[in-house]
Design an enzyme around this catalytic site. Structure first.
Site, mmCIF file in Angstrom:
data_model
loop_
_atom_site.group_PDB
_atom_site.id
_atom_site.type_symbol
_atom_site.label_atom_id
_atom_site.label_comp_id
_atom_site.label_asym_id
_atom_site.label_seq_id
_atom_site.Cartn_x
_atom_site.Cartn_y
_atom_site.Cartn_z
ATOM 1 N N ALA A 101 0.950 -1.094 0.177
ATOM 2 C CA ALA A 101 -0.007 0.106 -0.087
ATOM 3 C C ALA A 101 0.827 1.243 0.304
ATOM 4 C CB ALA A 101 -1.066 -0.193 1.230
ATOM 5 N N GLY A 154 0.741 -4.863 0.797
ATOM 6 C CA GLY A 154 -0.460 -4.926 -0.162
ATOM 7 C C GLY A 154 0.119 -6.192 -1.619
ATOM 8 N N GLU A 158 -0.869 -9.225 -0.672
ATOM 9 C CA GLU A 158 -2.277 -9.711 -0.202
ATOM 10 C C GLU A 158 -2.730 -9.818 -1.363
ATOM 11 O OE1 GLU A 158 -2.152 -6.202 1.883
ATOM 12 O OE2 GLU A 158 -3.039 -7.524 4.010
ATOM 13 N N GLU A 181 3.681 -5.129 7.665
ATOM 14 C CA GLU A 181 3.450 -3.725 7.698
ATOM 15 C C GLU A 181 3.707 -3.787 9.284
ATOM 16 O OE1 GLU A 181 2.677 -6.120 6.289
ATOM 17 O OE2 GLU A 181 1.018 -5.524 4.707
HETATM 18 N N1 COA Z 1 4.590 3.033 -0.892
HETATM 19 C C1 COA Z 1 5.015 4.597 -1.318
HETATM 20 N N2 COA Z 1 6.216 4.250 -2.179
HETATM 21 C C2 COA Z 1 7.209 3.133 -2.243
HETATM 22 C C3 COA Z 1 6.705 2.233 -1.358
HETATM 23 C C4 COA Z 1 5.135 2.067 -1.234
HETATM 24 N N3 COA Z 1 5.214 0.587 -0.020
HETATM 25 N N4 COA Z 1 7.521 1.159 -1.963
HETATM 26 C C5 COA Z 1 8.487 1.912 -2.479
HETATM 27 N N5 COA Z 1 8.025 3.159 -2.505
HETATM 28 C C6 COA Z 1 8.914 4.586 -3.215
HETATM 29 C C7 COA Z 1 9.936 4.765 -2.278
HETATM 30 O O1 COA Z 1 9.750 5.602 -1.273
HETATM 31 C C8 COA Z 1 11.102 5.385 -3.141
HETATM 32 O O2 COA Z 1 10.447 6.630 -3.668
HETATM 33 P P1 COA Z 1 11.579 7.955 -4.083
HETATM 34 O O3 COA Z 1 12.233 6.930 -5.011
HETATM 35 O O4 COA Z 1 10.381 9.068 -4.628
HETATM 36 O O5 COA Z 1 12.233 8.026 -2.777
HETATM 37 C C9 COA Z 1 10.740 4.202 -4.835
HETATM 38 O O6 COA Z 1 9.361 4.089 -4.348
HETATM 39 C C10 COA Z 1 11.668 3.115 -4.730
HETATM 40 O O7 COA Z 1 11.852 2.636 -3.243
HETATM 41 P P2 COA Z 1 13.605 2.159 -2.766
HETATM 42 O O8 COA Z 1 13.248 2.080 -1.464
HETATM 43 O O9 COA Z 1 14.517 3.253 -3.290
HETATM 44 O O10 COA Z 1 13.277 1.274 -3.829
HETATM 45 P P3 COA Z 1 14.653 0.014 -3.219
HETATM 46 O O11 COA Z 1 14.835 -0.953 -3.950
HETATM 47 O O12 COA Z 1 15.983 0.370 -2.300
HETATM 48 O O13 COA Z 1 13.763 -0.235 -1.705
HETATM 49 C C11 COA Z 1 11.324 -2.006 -1.283
HETATM 50 C C12 COA Z 1 12.534 -1.737 -2.061
HETATM 51 C C13 COA Z 1 10.417 -2.890 -1.350
HETATM 52 C C14 COA Z 1 12.862 -3.045 -0.093
HETATM 53 C C15 COA Z 1 11.563 -0.594 -0.225
HETATM 54 O O14 COA Z 1 10.819 0.465 -1.223
HETATM 55 C C16 COA Z 1 10.691 -0.727 0.455
HETATM 56 O O15 COA Z 1 11.124 -2.125 1.896
HETATM 57 N N6 COA Z 1 8.853 -0.852 0.631
HETATM 58 C C17 COA Z 1 7.980 -1.152 1.479
HETATM 59 C C18 COA Z 1 7.424 -1.832 1.551
HETATM 60 C C19 COA Z 1 6.614 -2.382 2.879
HETATM 61 O O16 COA Z 1 6.797 -1.488 3.677
HETATM 62 N N7 COA Z 1 5.293 -1.793 1.817
HETATM 63 C C20 COA Z 1 4.153 -2.220 3.389
HETATM 64 C C21 COA Z 1 3.672 -1.201 2.930
HETATM 65 S S1 COA Z 1 2.252 -0.870 4.184
#
Ligand code: COA
Length: 255
Positions: free
Chosen positions: A63, A108, A111, A131
C-alpha cells in the site's frame, strides 16, 4: 488508465500495475483503477482467465506508505475496506486469476497475490508482510488468506516478524505454485492461463466457488460441492466434454 494497463489476448486478460517509480505501490488511485479492470474482466464473457503482474522491478511493494501516513483510525478502517473490496472481487471473480510475481510482493502486494487463485513467481520474487516494521498490521486480507493458504504458523511467522522470503522459500511453504526463470515469467504465466482458458468456463467457475467456500461451510461443504457438481453435470459444456472424450478429440467449449 494511468496506473493499470489492461490487454486482452483472446480468452486471457493481462493486467499490469504500472507505477514503477513507486514500485507499483497501491495508492487509492491505483486501487480504483484496479477495481474497474477487475470488474470489467469478471463481466467479460470472452475472458476465462487473467494474469496480474507488475511493471519494472516490483510486483507491488505494498500500500502507499505516504498515504497511510495521512490517515487517522477511521481513515485506516476505510482504507482497509477499500482494498479488501478489490481483492475480494478478484477472489470471488468467476474468472481464474493468476499472479505473475516479477519482483517485490510486499504488504499489499503479497495480499494482492494471495487474492489471486495461485501464484507463479520469477526467481527474483520477494514476498513479505512488513507492516509491523511500520508499526501497523496488514489490512487487505493477509491475516485471513495467509493462514488459509500456507497455514497458521507461516502466517504468524511472516506477519509477526515482517521477514521477507525469496521465491524458493515461498514455493516450499506452498505460497507459490511455480518458480520460473525471470525472463520467462510472462510466457509461463500465459501458457498456464491458456491451458485454463481451454477448459469449460462453467466448470471452472463452479469449482473455484466450491474451493473458496471450503473453510467456511464445514460438513455442508460436501453438500455444496454436490450441488455445484450437479450444476456442472447439467451444463451444455458437459455434453461437449464427454462427447469429445468418446470421439477422441479435444473439447471445444466455445462453439
Ligand atoms: N509506498 C510508497 N512508496 C513506496 C513504497 C510504498 N509501499 N515502496 C517503495 N516506494 C517508493 C520509495 O519511497 C521510492 O520513492 P522515491 O524514489 O521517491 O524515494 C521508490 O518507491 C523506490 O523505492 P526504494 O525504497 O528506493 O527502492 P529499493 O530498491 O531501495 O527498496 C523495497 C525496495 C521494496 C525494499 C523498499 O522500497 C521498501 O521497503 N518498500 C516498502 C515495503 C513495505 O513496507 N510495504 C508495506 C507497506 S504497508
Amino acid at each position: 488508465m494511468k496506473f493499470v494497463n489492461f490487454e486482452k489476448r483472446e480468452r486471457i486478460g493481462i493486467v499490469r500495475i504500472n507505477r514503477p517509480d513507486k514500485l507499483n505501490a497501491l495508492s487509492p488511485e491505483v486501487l480504483e483503477e484496479l477495481k474497474l479492470v477487475v470488474n470489467d474482466i469478471s463481466k467479460d464473457d470472452e475472458l476465462v482467465s487473467a494474469i496480474i503482474t507488475g511493471t519494472g522491478k516490483a510486483f507491488v511493494a505494498g500500500a502507499d506508505i505516504g498515504y497511510i501516513g495521512t490517515l487517522d483510525e477511521e481513515g485506516g478502517y476505510e482504507m482497509a475496506l477499500m482494498g479488501q473490496e478489490v481483492f475480494s472481487a478478484i477472489e470471488n471473480s468467476p474468472k481464474v486469476f493468476i499472479a505473475a510475481v516479477n519482483g517485490y510482493a510486499l504488504g499489499g502486494g503479497c495480499e494482492l497475490a494471495l487474492a489471486c487463485d495461485f501464484i507463479i513467481a520469477s526467481e527474483n520474487a520477494i514476498f513479505g508482510q512488513p507492516e509491523v516494521n511500520l508499526g501497523i498490521m496488514p489490512g487487505w486480507g493477509a491475516t485471513q488468506r495467509l493462514a488459509k493458504k500456507v497455514g497458521m504458523n507461516w502466517a504468524k511467522y511472516l506477519i509477526l516478524t515482517g521477514d521477507r522470503i525469496d521465491a524458493r522459500t515461498a514455493f516450499n511453504i506452498g505460497l507459490v505454485q511455480k518458480v520460473v526463470n525471470h525472463d520467462n515469467l510472462m510466457d509461463e504465466a500465459i501458457n498456464i492461463a491458456n491451458v485454463i482458458a481451454e477448459k469449460g468456463p462453467t466448470a471452472l467457475r463452479l469449482a473455484k466457488e466450491s474451493i473458496n467456500r471450503s473453510f467456511e461451510l464445514g460438513d455442508f461443504g460436501f453438500k455444496y460441492e454436490a450441488l455445484l457438481f450437479g450444476k456442472s453435470v447439467g451444463s451444455p459444456e458437459k455434453e461437449e466434454g464427454i462427447k469429445a472424450f468418446f470421439e477422441k478429440r479435444k473439447p471445444n467449449f466455445f462453439k
